[in-house]
Design an enzyme around this catalytic site. Structure first.
Site, mmCIF file in Angstrom:
data_model
loop_
_atom_site.group_PDB
_atom_site.id
_atom_site.type_symbol
_atom_site.label_atom_id
_atom_site.label_comp_id
_atom_site.label_asym_id
_atom_site.label_seq_id
_atom_site.Cartn_x
_atom_site.Cartn_y
_atom_site.Cartn_z
ATOM 1 N N GLN A 1 -11.777 6.914 -5.225
ATOM 2 C CA GLN A 1 -12.339 7.442 -3.975
ATOM 3 C C GLN A 1 -13.721 8.025 -4.262
ATOM 4 O O GLN A 1 -14.278 7.777 -5.326
ATOM 5 C CB GLN A 1 -11.381 8.488 -3.375
ATOM 6 C CG GLN A 1 -10.105 7.885 -2.797
ATOM 7 C CD GLN A 1 -10.333 7.152 -1.471
ATOM 8 O OE1 GLN A 1 -11.452 7.106 -0.937
ATOM 9 N NE2 GLN A 1 -9.267 6.542 -0.940
ATOM 10 N N CYS B 1 -6.473 -27.835 12.528
ATOM 11 C CA CYS B 1 -7.701 -28.626 12.658
ATOM 12 C C CYS B 1 -7.408 -30.124 12.615
ATOM 13 O O CYS B 1 -8.134 -30.916 13.210
ATOM 14 C CB CYS B 1 -8.694 -28.238 11.561
ATOM 15 S SG CYS B 1 -9.270 -26.545 11.759
ATOM 16 N N ASP C 1 -7.602 -7.650 0.598
ATOM 17 C CA ASP C 1 -6.721 -7.822 1.746
ATOM 18 C C ASP C 1 -7.529 -7.442 2.966
ATOM 19 O O ASP C 1 -8.461 -6.651 2.870
ATOM 20 C CB ASP C 1 -5.496 -6.898 1.657
ATOM 21 C CG ASP C 1 -5.855 -5.471 2.036
ATOM 22 O OD1 ASP C 1 -6.474 -4.779 1.209
ATOM 23 O OD2 ASP C 1 -5.558 -5.060 3.159
ATOM 24 N N GLY D 1 -11.296 3.696 0.586
ATOM 25 C CA GLY D 1 -12.143 4.515 1.446
ATOM 26 C C GLY D 1 -13.381 3.812 1.964
ATOM 27 O O GLY D 1 -14.328 4.471 2.368
ATOM 28 N N HIS E 1 -5.002 -21.479 10.853
ATOM 29 C CA HIS E 1 -6.348 -21.884 10.459
ATOM 30 C C HIS E 1 -7.094 -20.743 9.758
ATOM 31 O O HIS E 1 -7.723 -20.956 8.714
ATOM 32 C CB HIS E 1 -7.169 -22.369 11.665
ATOM 33 C CG HIS E 1 -8.611 -22.416 11.336
ATOM 34 N ND1 HIS E 1 -9.180 -23.452 10.622
ATOM 35 C CD2 HIS E 1 -9.603 -21.499 11.507
ATOM 36 C CE1 HIS E 1 -10.454 -23.176 10.391
ATOM 37 N NE2 HIS E 1 -10.735 -21.994 10.919
ATOM 38 N N ASP F 1 -3.044 8.094 -1.612
ATOM 39 C CA ASP F 1 -4.380 8.690 -1.748
ATOM 40 C C ASP F 1 -4.758 9.413 -0.465
ATOM 41 O O ASP F 1 -4.101 9.257 0.564
ATOM 42 C CB ASP F 1 -5.433 7.621 -2.094
ATOM 43 C CG ASP F 1 -5.546 6.553 -1.020
ATOM 44 O OD1 ASP F 1 -4.555 6.313 -0.311
ATOM 45 O OD2 ASP F 1 -6.622 5.943 -0.889
ATOM 46 N N CYS G 1 -12.268 -28.309 7.861
ATOM 47 C CA CYS G 1 -10.995 -27.701 7.447
ATOM 48 C C CYS G 1 -9.867 -28.726 7.542
ATOM 49 O O CYS G 1 -9.825 -29.528 8.470
ATOM 50 C CB CYS G 1 -10.689 -26.499 8.339
ATOM 51 S SG CYS G 1 -9.099 -25.719 8.001
ATOM 52 N N CYS H 1 -6.557 -27.869 7.629
ATOM 53 C CA CYS H 1 -5.290 -27.226 8.000
ATOM 54 C C CYS H 1 -4.607 -28.011 9.117
ATOM 55 O O CYS H 1 -5.216 -28.857 9.771
ATOM 56 C CB CYS H 1 -5.518 -25.774 8.399
ATOM 57 S SG CYS H 1 -6.056 -25.555 10.105
ATOM 58 N N ASP I 1 0.868 -1.177 0.000
ATOM 59 C CA ASP I 1 0.000 0.000 0.000
ATOM 60 C C ASP I 1 0.906 1.229 0.000
ATOM 61 O O ASP I 1 2.124 1.112 0.053
ATOM 62 C CB ASP I 1 -0.970 -0.042 1.184
ATOM 63 C CG ASP I 1 -0.259 0.093 2.514
ATOM 64 O OD1 ASP I 1 0.965 0.305 2.533
ATOM 65 O OD2 ASP I 1 -0.931 -0.022 3.553
ATOM 66 N N SER I 2 0.306 2.414 -0.057
ATOM 67 C CA SER I 2 1.116 3.616 -0.233
ATOM 68 C C SER I 2 1.460 4.298 1.077
ATOM 69 O O SER I 2 2.260 5.212 1.109
ATOM 70 C CB SER I 2 0.329 4.603 -1.082
ATOM 71 O OG SER I 2 -0.879 4.921 -0.399
ATOM 72 N N GLY I 3 0.837 3.870 2.165
ATOM 73 C CA GLY I 3 1.041 4.533 3.453
ATOM 74 C C GLY I 3 -0.049 5.531 3.768
ATOM 75 O O GLY I 3 -0.143 6.010 4.895
ATOM 76 N N GLY I 4 -0.881 5.871 2.796
ATOM 77 C CA GLY I 4 -1.925 6.884 3.006
ATOM 78 C C GLY I 4 -2.880 6.509 4.120
ATOM 79 O O GLY I 4 -3.145 7.309 5.016
ATOM 80 N N PHE I 5 -3.365 5.288 4.103
ATOM 81 C CA PHE I 5 -4.382 4.890 5.084
ATOM 82 C C PHE I 5 -3.866 5.038 6.513
ATOM 83 O O PHE I 5 -4.554 5.576 7.377
ATOM 84 C CB PHE I 5 -4.837 3.450 4.811
ATOM 85 C CG PHE I 5 -5.919 3.006 5.737
ATOM 86 C CD1 PHE I 5 -7.221 3.418 5.548
ATOM 87 C CD2 PHE I 5 -5.630 2.187 6.821
ATOM 88 C CE1 PHE I 5 -8.226 3.030 6.428
ATOM 89 C CE2 PHE I 5 -6.627 1.791 7.698
ATOM 90 C CZ PHE I 5 -7.926 2.211 7.491
HETATM 91 ZN ZN LIG Z 1 -8.319 -25.288 10.060
#
Ligand SMILES: [Zn+2]
Length: 478
Positions: free
Chosen positions: A189, A309, A266, A216, A335, A147, A304, A306, A93-97
């Site tokens: 935006q 689990c 994300d 945003g 998990h 942004d 699941c 994983c 990301d750009s750091g804006g947030f």
């Molecule tokens: Zn799992």
């Protein structure tokens, strides 16, 4: 290999679509979820764990990496891939947030954002150009433009001004790119206003960005509002470029946005909540700290496959959290990531089979009502006792017809505000003035800190519940 996006088959019923990103560090099948590796680390997990969970691309935060280890470390050590030993694609990301949401001591001008480092207190200037320079040093496969982020509920003139500055900054970012191998995405935006979102998409798509993000959102908006914006914005973006919904959200958010044609996501939730003992499962959220799991031989999620689990009981995970053993957050992170990435894998298969609409409905129905029932009580909030406990205390007045908020009296006789829709009570025990004084003024040593020379007091959080805290802070400052 330069960056390319290959749109794939579309779903028959919804706007969901398959696709493939080609990057200098490999391919990413979309729809894709990017685990967040804020400080060049997906907290508590090795790159092998992240890969094993099914991730093909991860996200790094420019703001945090700029402050520590800083651009020099990346230039000397050869970029983020070598530094953290992750050989797959990385988006930064750009750091804006972070600047807009976390930094308390910042000034935004047309040039950029001035703020103080939380690491060493030194002044920093983040501009569209310096953000690109930092992302170039990090060596990410996909860079984001800087942004201007506002709460999506801000006033219309402010949102328009922020959007227009975001457009100017996007063009400066494009001009500042030096490595053509690194893709650059622009950010649409415009808050919750359909006309502004359309203007933003219309402006940005005239320029040669490699992809477009919808920014945003998830900053004060509801899920319905978010869904509308995403549906409209995705429709305005060109089909030959990837669409990325930034920082959103829960599994139901993702399922809906995929249906609107979003390709990339994300969110910090699967890793952040893992550290608090909350797991996302095929039947909704499971809070492992609850006593109900103390003797449970059940796996965390029977559906699941994983490592967590397959290997351990809920009772063991409950025990780890009760003892604050770091293995607990690690196993639940493994998990939770697998759960998000399996959801994406399932979505991709369903789109290819032309049955994404059915997949979306099945998955939404299977999830805990808590996840998508906005009338449900927020987690961890206490309900007010129905009747006043002490004799003689005034009874709660019945809410006026149609009113959402009304005044009630707590069991200790203090006034409080009740949200009829969620059942939440603001300052439920000792009253707002006492609670704010004890929790926010005394604990934060506000009076002592105000007595020392320093920057002016700025109060940002003034929602209904926090209003009393703000007033307490002002009384302390007076
Ligand atoms: Zn799992």
């Amino acid at each position: 290999m330069p960056f390319r996006f290959h749109p794939g088959p579309k779903d028959a019923e919804t706007r969901a679509r398959r696709g493939t990103l080609e990057t200098p560090h490999g391919r990413v099948e979309t729809p894709a979820f990017m685990p967040v590796g804020t400080r060049a680390s997906v907290t508590g997990l090795t790159p092998a764990d992240v890969r094993e969970a099914g991730a093909e691309i991860i996200l790094g935060n420019t703001y945090h990496l700029l402050l520590r280890p800083g651009p020099e470390a990346f230039r000397t050590l050869g970029g983020i891939h070598r530094f953290m030993r992750w050989d797959g694609p990385v988006l930064t990301d750009s750091g804006g947030f972070q600047i807009f949401s976390l930094s308390h001591d910042r000034v935004i001008t047309e040039a950029g954002a001035r703020f103080r480092s939380y690491v060493d207190g030194r002044p920093q200037l983040l501009t569209p150009e310096s953000s690109i320079a930092m992302q170039t040093a990090i060596g990410s496969d996909v860079m984001m433009v800087l942004d201007v982020c506002l709460p999506s509920t801000a006033e219309a003139p402010e949102i328009r001004a922020a959007m227009e500055r975001t457009h100017r900054w996007a063009l400066r970012s494009l001009a500042a790119r030096t490595n053509p191998e690194q893709a650059l995405f622009a950010i649409v935006q415009g808050g919750l206003d359909p006309a502004l979102r359309a203007a933003s998409a219309g402006f940005l798509t005239q320029h040669p960005f490699d992809g477009f993000a919808i920014g945003g959102l998830a900053v004060g908006d509801t899920r319905d509002e978010r869904g509308d914006v995403v549906a409209r914005a995705a429709e305005l973006l060109p089909p030959d470029r990837p669409r990325y919904l930034m920082g959103v959200g829960t599994p139901p958010d993702l399922l809906e946005a995929i249906g609107h044609g979003v390709d990339m996501f994300d969110c910090i939730l699967p890793t952040t909540l893992a550290w608090q003992g909350t797991a996302f499962t095929s039947t909704g959220r499971v809070r492992l700290t609850r006593t109900e799991h103390r003797l449970s031989e059940l796996p965390l999620d029977a559906a699941c496959a994983c490592e967590t689990c397959r290997g351990w009981s809920r009772a063991y995970l409950h025990h780890l959290f009760k003892c604050r053993e770091p293995l607990g957050p690690r196993l639940v992170s493994v998990h939770n990531l697998r759960h998000y990435l399996d959801l994406m894998r399932g979505a991709r298969a369903a789109i290819e089979a032309g049955r994404y609409g059915a997949y979306q409905r099945e998955r939404l129905e299977a999830l805990d009502r808590h996840e998508h029932d906005r009338s449900a009580r927020p987690p961890g909030r206490r309900r007010l006792p129905e009747a006043p406990a002490s004799p003689g205390a005034p009874a709660a007045a019945a809410p006026p017809e149609g009113a959402r908020f009304h005044l009630v009296v707590t069991s200790l006789g203090a006034p409080a505000v009740r949200d009829a829709e969620s059942g939440e009570v603001m300052h439920p025990v000792i009253g707002p003035a006492v609670e704010a004084e004890r929790l926010y003024v005394a604990q934060s040593r506000l009076r002592e800190r105000l007595a020392e020379p320093g920057p002016p007091l700025v109060l940002l959080d003034v929602g209904l519940g926090a209003g009393a805290n703000a007033l307490a802070a002002l009384r302390a400052a007076a």
